[in-house]
Design an enzyme around this catalytic site. Structure first.
Site, mmCIF file in Angstrom:
data_model
loop_
_atom_site.group_PDB
_atom_site.id
_atom_site.type_symbol
_atom_site.label_atom_id
_atom_site.label_comp_id
_atom_site.label_asym_id
_atom_site.label_seq_id
_atom_site.Cartn_x
_atom_site.Cartn_y
_atom_site.Cartn_z
ATOM 1 N N SER A 37 -0.182 38.555 -55.170
ATOM 2 C CA SER A 37 1.013 38.517 -56.015
ATOM 3 C C SER A 37 2.248 38.600 -55.136
ATOM 4 O O SER A 37 2.181 38.296 -53.934
ATOM 5 C CB SER A 37 0.963 39.668 -57.032
ATOM 6 N N ASN A 38 3.359 39.001 -55.685
ATOM 7 C CA ASN A 38 4.589 39.175 -54.904
ATOM 8 C C ASN A 38 5.394 40.307 -55.529
ATOM 9 O O ASN A 38 4.984 40.880 -56.538
ATOM 10 C CB ASN A 38 5.381 37.856 -54.863
#
Ligand code: CTP
Length: 227
Positions: A37-38
């Site tokens: 993810s981020n």
């Protein structure tokens, strides 16, 4: 004389927009407990949803995982992966007259999702990843006379990258920021953006609250939609 704000409100009454806002990160599972993810929290996207709702527009908020409270007046569609976000955008696009892609969509996902949790006493795994679909590029053929706005989160070559994405993704406006600057980017309550429009207009906003940036973008959409 009426102040500017009232004038905008009068414009709103004449044209209520149907706006899709995407927000937050996507999560691409590796196994039942891990994902790629981020650091996006959804603050910019949620600020856009609030700004649009407050100005009297209809809003569908397609959100990746976010701790934030959405505006109660918005239709909330919760997704996890880039594929789910694409499907939600495809399902809704005919309804809208503007799409604002503020989401930080993961560009890669693991090629294989392990059914069971990977154990650390096994051989250190090599994780093969593959590209996710670019939602804006995929949806571009269905644009017709809709207004599409994208974001560009950059750490270098801000203007060049923003202008490349504006063209490559067939956008009307790109909102670019340098995520390495203090007070800018994921999780921050403020942002400093460069707005580049397809028609050649550009605006560099100073560092300001994300809500104010959101108001400026929605105002730009209102003017565009009136034409
Ligand atoms: N975007 C998208 N689908 C993706 C990735 C990004 O629609 N799979 C959208 C984002 O929501 C944003 C715009 O494209 O509005 C630009 O995203 P950004 O992450 O800055 O750029 P990328 O397209 O991922 O390009 P690069 O990796 O070269 O920075």
């Amino acid at each position: 004389m009426l102040p500017d704000r009232r004038l905008h409100n009068i414009i709103n009454v004449s044209k209520i927009m149907k706006v899709i806002v995407t927000a937050g990160p996507t999560r691409e599972a590796l196994d039942p407990v891990r994902y790629i993810s981020n650091g996006s929290t959804g603050k910019m996207g949620y600020a856009l949803a609030f700004a649009a709702v407050e100005r009297g527009h209809e809003v569908a908020l397609i959100s990746g995982p976010s701790p934030l409270e959405p505006p109660t007046q918005a239709k909330l569609i919760e997704v996890n992966t880039a594929a789910e976000m694409l499907k939600a955008v495809e399902d809704m696009v005919d309804w809208c007259d503007s799409l604002v892609m503020a989401a930080a969509v993961a560009d890669w996902r693991p090629k294989v999702i392990s059914e069971h949790k990977m154990k650390k006493d096994m051989n250190t795994p090599t994780i093969e990843i593959e590209r996710t679909t670019d939602i804006l590029k995929q949806i571009a053929p269905r644009k017709e006379n809709r207004i599409f706005v994208g974001f560009a989160a950059e750490s270098q070559d801000l203007r060049q990258e923003a202008s490349r994405k504006l063209k490559e993704k067939d956008l009307d406006l790109i909102v670019a920021n340098n995520i390495t600057e203090p007070g800018v980017g994921f999780g921050s309550d403020t942002n400093r953006v460069l707005m580049l429009a397809k028609d050649g207009h550009e605006q560099e906003l100073p560092l300001m609250a994300k809500k104010k940036v959101a108001d400026t973008i929605i105002e730009w959409l209102e003017i565009k939609n009136e034409r």
